[in-house]
Enzyme design. Sequence first.
Site, PDB file in Angstrom:
ATOM      1  N   LYS A 164       0.828  -1.318  -0.003  1.00  0.00           N
ATOM      2  CA  LYS A 164       0.031  -0.096   0.163  1.00  0.00           C
ATOM      3  C   LYS A 164       0.882   1.266   0.037  1.00  0.00           C
ATOM      4  O   LYS A 164       1.939   1.202   0.075  1.00  0.00           O
ATOM      5  CB  LYS A 164      -0.872   0.040   1.233  1.00  0.00           C
ATOM      6  CG  LYS A 164      -1.841  -1.188   1.182  1.00  0.00           C
ATOM      7  CD  LYS A 164      -2.908  -1.116   2.653  1.00  0.00           C
ATOM      8  CE  LYS A 164      -3.778  -0.067   2.562  1.00  0.00           C
ATOM      9  NZ  LYS A 164      -4.668  -0.208   1.288  1.00  0.00           N
ATOM     10  N   GLU A 206      -0.697  -1.655  -4.644  1.00  0.00           N
ATOM     11  CA  GLU A 206      -1.300  -0.563  -4.909  1.00  0.00           C
ATOM     12  C   GLU A 206      -0.837   0.528  -5.799  1.00  0.00           C
ATOM     13  O   GLU A 206       0.766   0.857  -5.246  1.00  0.00           O
ATOM     14  CB  GLU A 206      -1.889   0.058  -3.534  1.00  0.00           C
ATOM     15  CG  GLU A 206      -2.794   1.105  -3.547  1.00  0.00           C
ATOM     16  CD  GLU A 206      -3.064   1.595  -2.005  1.00  0.00           C
ATOM     17  OE1 GLU A 206      -2.343   2.789  -1.544  1.00  0.00           O
ATOM     18  OE2 GLU A 206      -3.937   0.941  -1.670  1.00  0.00           O
TER      19      GLU A 206
END
Length: 276
Positions: free
Chosen positions: A161, A189
């Site tokens: 992330k 991500e």
Amino acid sequence: MTTPTDQLLSFFAEDVPAGDITTVALIPDKVVSARIEAREEMILAGVEECIWLFEHFGVSVMAEAEDGEQVAAGTKILALAGSVHAILAIERTALNLLGRMSGIATATAVAQEFAAQVNDHVRVAGTRKTAPGLRYFDKKAIRIGGGDPHRDSLSDAFLIKDTHRALLPVADAVRRAKEFSLYRKVECEVENLIDAVAAAEAGADVLMFDNMTPSAVHGAIAALAARGLRKRLVLEVSGGITPETLHLWAGIDVDRISMGALTHSVRCADVSLEIE
């Protein structure tokens, strides 16, 4: 390890820590018949859990409908027979879970059907944005509604992330994850075309386009295709996607549309218990 049945009993204990004082004070215990019914159209989820709860406390249950079934308002879901004290003590725990799970399953089914009309290979997915203690049941409801539950926990798969990428470059993050384990998928991500290409070239299995505009996602997918990377990747979009904005994403060539709204903004389906 806590099991789903342990959780069901803890939900009941939270609601009835020292007995149902109203029912015990007003009504002598006796055997009664009752029913649980739908008050609106819905996709059912949580029927199995309701059956377990009632049967655990000695109430006989006959299922008139089952998980995954689409029912209309007025449909009888369960027929109950047993101690009125037991039925009324369990009532709210059972209805809360049935209503929440059916609400999630219904919202998932509606979103999945809409998205599939314009993209035949896309799956609507959940996220970890669930209420603590309810994740197993929320994820099960998504599956019943035809969606992809995504990760159940941080232990299931790698998901790199922005908080990870703030501490090291995206390509290094992907490589470290793949070196850590060859047996788990690595999802990364990304928030722009440059990071998308870097993550793909480093060996990511899944790219999650997070908080990007539809046009930016189109551009990133085109760049991946030009480099021969698109076909080996699973592509996902996420970031504030709701039923009201789903149409902006459904036509994009991605494989998953993750929607935290399925579980963090639940509208419970309307169900009721009636004594007969």
